[in-house]
Design a protein around this motif. Structure first.
Motif, PDB file in Angstrom:
ATOM      1  N   GLU A  51      -7.672 -37.298  22.181  1.00 45.66           N
ATOM      2  CA  GLU A  51      -8.852 -35.832  20.944  1.00 45.66           C
ATOM      3  C   GLU A  51      -8.695 -36.388  19.833  1.00 45.66           C
ATOM      4  OE1 GLU A  51     -10.143 -32.746  22.864  1.00 45.66           O
ATOM      5  OE2 GLU A  51     -10.668 -33.219  24.363  1.00 45.66           O
ATOM      6  N   THR A  52      -9.600 -36.720  19.148  1.00 45.09           N
ATOM      7  CA  THR A  52      -8.870 -36.728  17.571  1.00 45.09           C
ATOM      8  C   THR A  52      -8.255 -35.468  16.860  1.00 45.09           C
ATOM      9  OG1 THR A  52     -10.448 -37.959  17.134  1.00 45.09           O
ATOM     10  CG2 THR A  52      -9.633 -36.482  15.063  1.00 45.09           C
ATOM     11  N   PRO A  66       7.866 -34.015  25.314  1.00 43.98           N
ATOM     12  CA  PRO A  66       7.435 -34.245  27.400  1.00 43.98           C
ATOM     13  C   PRO A  66       6.817 -36.124  27.334  1.00 43.98           C
ATOM     14  CG  PRO A  66       6.443 -32.888  26.141  1.00 43.98           C
ATOM     15  CD  PRO A  66       7.169 -32.662  24.857  1.00 43.98           C
ATOM     16  N   MET A  67       6.815 -37.042  27.901  1.00 41.16           N
ATOM     17  CA  MET A  67       6.736 -37.803  27.899  1.00 41.16           C
ATOM     18  C   MET A  67       4.789 -37.367  28.442  1.00 41.16           C
ATOM     19  SD  MET A  67       7.980 -39.720  27.286  1.00 41.16           S
ATOM     20  CE  MET A  67       7.298 -41.605  28.074  1.00 41.16           C
ATOM     21  N   GLN A  68       3.964 -36.692  28.139  1.00 39.37           N
ATOM     22  CA  GLN A  68       2.487 -36.611  28.492  1.00 39.37           C
ATOM     23  C   GLN A  68       1.912 -37.028  27.269  1.00 39.37           C
ATOM     24  OE1 GLN A  68       2.251 -32.326  28.603  1.00 39.37           O
ATOM     25  NE2 GLN A  68       3.528 -32.515  30.091  1.00 39.37           N
ATOM     26  N   GLN A  69       0.592 -37.549  28.169  1.00 37.84           N
ATOM     27  CA  GLN A  69      -0.696 -38.136  27.113  1.00 37.84           C
ATOM     28  C   GLN A  69      -0.663 -37.129  26.054  1.00 37.84           C
ATOM     29  OE1 GLN A  69      -4.174 -39.344  28.868  1.00 37.84           O
ATOM     30  NE2 GLN A  69      -5.470 -38.383  27.856  1.00 37.84           N
ATOM     31  N   LYS A  70      -0.995 -35.448  26.076  1.00 44.96           N
ATOM     32  CA  LYS A  70      -0.980 -35.181  25.085  1.00 44.96           C
ATOM     33  C   LYS A  70       0.535 -34.830  23.786  1.00 44.96           C
ATOM     34  CE  LYS A  70       0.684 -30.807  26.799  1.00 44.96           C
ATOM     35  NZ  LYS A  70       0.195 -29.116  27.409  1.00 44.96           N
ATOM     36  N   PHE A 115       0.742 -38.212  19.969  1.00 40.60           N
ATOM     37  CA  PHE A 115       0.930 -38.562  18.438  1.00 40.60           C
ATOM     38  C   PHE A 115       2.361 -37.266  18.219  1.00 40.60           C
ATOM     39  CE2 PHE A 115      -2.866 -40.125  19.196  1.00 40.60           C
ATOM     40  CZ  PHE A 115      -3.046 -41.124  17.969  1.00 40.60           C
ATOM     41  N   ASP A 116       2.825 -36.483  18.900  1.00 43.25           N
ATOM     42  CA  ASP A 116       3.688 -35.699  18.673  1.00 43.25           C
ATOM     43  C   ASP A 116       5.028 -37.138  18.472  1.00 43.25           C
ATOM     44  OD1 ASP A 116       3.057 -33.430  18.389  1.00 43.25           O
ATOM     45  OD2 ASP A 116       3.203 -33.470  20.858  1.00 43.25           O
ATOM     46  N   TYR A 117       5.139 -37.427  19.690  1.00 44.95           N
ATOM     47  CA  TYR A 117       6.302 -38.595  19.424  1.00 44.95           C
ATOM     48  C   TYR A 117       5.590 -39.585  18.323  1.00 44.95           C
ATOM     49  CZ  TYR A 117       8.643 -42.669  20.685  1.00 44.95           C
ATOM     50  OH  TYR A 117      10.296 -43.569  21.070  1.00 44.95           O
ATOM     51  N   LEU A 118       4.498 -40.119  18.174  1.00 44.82           N
ATOM     52  CA  LEU A 118       4.656 -41.131  16.798  1.00 44.82           C
ATOM     53  C   LEU A 118       4.417 -40.605  15.958  1.00 44.82           C
ATOM     54  CD1 LEU A 118       3.586 -44.049  15.890  1.00 44.82           C
ATOM     55  CD2 LEU A 118       1.452 -42.820  16.262  1.00 44.82           C
ATOM     56  N   TYR A 119       4.552 -38.683  14.953  1.00 47.19           N
ATOM     57  CA  TYR A 119       4.353 -38.556  13.644  1.00 47.19           C
ATOM     58  C   TYR A 119       6.176 -38.594  13.626  1.00 47.19           C
ATOM     59  CZ  TYR A 119      -0.795 -38.126  13.209  1.00 47.19           C
ATOM     60  OH  TYR A 119      -1.731 -38.872  13.421  1.00 47.19           O
ATOM     61  N   ARG A 120       6.207 -37.767  14.702  1.00 47.92           N
ATOM     62  CA  ARG A 120       8.057 -37.984  14.289  1.00 47.92           C
ATOM     63  C   ARG A 120       8.649 -39.450  14.191  1.00 47.92           C
ATOM     64  NH1 ARG A 120       5.655 -34.090  16.163  1.00 47.92           N
ATOM     65  NH2 ARG A 120       7.351 -31.863  16.157  1.00 47.92           N
ATOM     66  N   ILE A 121       8.988 -40.663  14.882  1.00 44.47           N
ATOM     67  CA  ILE A 121       9.559 -41.487  14.583  1.00 44.47           C
ATOM     68  C   ILE A 121       8.879 -42.219  13.429  1.00 44.47           C
ATOM     69  CG2 ILE A 121       9.812 -41.623  17.080  1.00 44.47           C
ATOM     70  CD1 ILE A 121       7.717 -43.909  16.905  1.00 44.47           C
TER      71      ILE A 121
END
Length: 406
Positions: free
Chosen positions: A344-345, A265-269, A272-278
């Motif tokens: 958040e970290t 989902p295009m959400q702030q939380k 990093f889900d998106y970043l780590y996958r790509i």
């Protein structure tokens, strides 16, 4: 006045300091222990397999291929750097002593490959040809060392050729001739081995003559080759510790990126889900290493007959995959703007652990399905349950503690 010997001593000292800095992390790390266990177990089953070696097993073919690969793989470690294209290039006519020393160094550091292959293929050779004396195999090893020197010199001469197609064609022909020599020598047909040696010497002299026709060294290629080898070393070291010199390679792989990130989902939380996958799909060797560990683990479980060894190897390869993928957390450490993300970290850490969990569970399912296809139903059940427990404990215990301490 430029002194080539003194320049080599300084460059060699800096090179040793740089490599030893990371080697201590590699050989003291968890991965080294896991690999030691893997090699020991494989050696045990290798001896058991040799006791039942089929009569028609193509031992000579395998020996020929591996000996040829060791002889052909003879890169020259020049230890040149990009700045040398500007500052050392004018002193090319005084670099003879330097390159002679790098050739000797390159030969010495590659002797471990000869020893490893000789030790690995020795039992196969004597199991296939029990009537032959040990001195025959030692003679083959001596020939291998001689061909190693010849191939090293041939590689050096080819580095002076500008045409890439000529270099590739020469490498292919040289490998085939190396293979012919060791294949026929293993079979005991020395006449054909001698003919292949004569052809190799002809190719060797042709390479020498061709190099003599060049007006100067191909400095760009020399620097490119050595830089690539150092980057390969850095990528291996990066599995065990942070390597600031590592240059990340990026590949598109658009289909895989869409597959792993399409439902995020295009959400702030979910940043990093998106970043780590790509990052896993496109950057470095994460995806390739993950696939290779699955394939190697599957092959090991396929050939290992013991029930408990199948289980142990499944968990071992799960551990190796998770341990290497942990470096995703530090992959973007030099990119400052990630620190200004309003995330958040804790969410960042949870994103990594979630992705590692999904990768590990996918690998676990593949191993379980493989065991079920092999009709090892009990082993499959134990691997699935035991592997799941291990994955959850390792990720939410060890991995969580390690990334929290960063």
């Amino acid at each position: 006045m430029f002194d080539a010997r003194d320049f080599f001593r300084k460059r060699f000292s800096a090179h040793l300091k740089e490599t030893s800095r990371y080697l201590k992390y590699i050989f003291n790390g968890h991965m080294a222990v896991a690999m030691l266990f893997l090699v020991s177990a494989l050696a045990f089953y290798y001896q058991r397999w040799l006791a039942q070696l089929p009569e028609n097993f193509p031992s000579a073919l395998i020996i020929g291929i591996l000996f040829a690969a060791v002889a052909s793989y003879s890169p020259v470690r020049t230890m040149l750097q990009e700045a040398d294209l500007v500052f050392i290039l004018p002193a090319e006519d005084k670099m003879g002593r330097y390159f002679q020393s790098t050739l000797i160094y390159s030969f010495v550091i590659q002797l471990y490959l000869v020893l490893l292959v000789a030790a690995a293929l020795g039992p196969l050779y004597f199991a296939t040809f029990p009537q032959r004396e040990g001195s025959v195999y030692l003679l083959m090893l001596l020939v291998l060392l001689i061909f190693k020197v010849w191939n090293l010199l041939a590689n050096w001469w080819m580095l002076q050729i500008r045409d890439k197609n000529v270099r590739v064609a020469e490498q292919i022909v040289r490998f085939l001739l190396n293979f012919a020599v060791f294949y026929f020598a293993s079979k005991g047909t020395m006449l054909f081995a001698g003919m292949a040696t004569v052809l190799f010497i002809g190719l060797f002299l042709w390479g020498w003559w061709n190099a003599k026709q060049q007006t100067g060294l191909n400095w760009n290629l020399l620097v490119e080759k050595d830089t690539h080898r150092m980057q390969t070393f850095y990528r291996i070291a990066n599995m065990f510790t942070d390597v600031p010199h590592l240059k990340n390679r990026v590949k598109k792989r658009q289909a895989l990126v869409r597959l792993v990130s399409g439902k995020i989902p295009m959400q702030q939380k979910s940043t990093f889900d998106y970043l780590y996958r790509i990052t896993f799909i496109r950057s470095g060797d994460y995806f390739g290493m993950y696939v290779r560990l699955i394939i190697i683990g599957g092959l090991v479980m396929y050939y290992v007959p013991n029930f408990w060894m199948k289980v142990i190897f499944a968990i071992l390869f799960l551990y190796m995959s998770i341990f290497q993928m942990m470096t995703l957390y530090q992959h973007h450490r030099t990119i400052v703007w990630l620190d200004i993300y309003p995330v958040e970290t804790k969410i960042r850490q949870q994103a990594l652990m979630k992705w590692l969990l999904q990768l590990a569970l996918l690998q676990l399912v593949i191993f379980t399905v493989l065991l079920l296809l092999l009709k090892a139903f009990l082993a499959g059940a134990v691997v699935f349950v035991g592997g799941a427990v291990f994955v959850f404990v390792f990720i939410f215990g060890y991995v969580k503690h390690k990334i929290s301490a960063v």
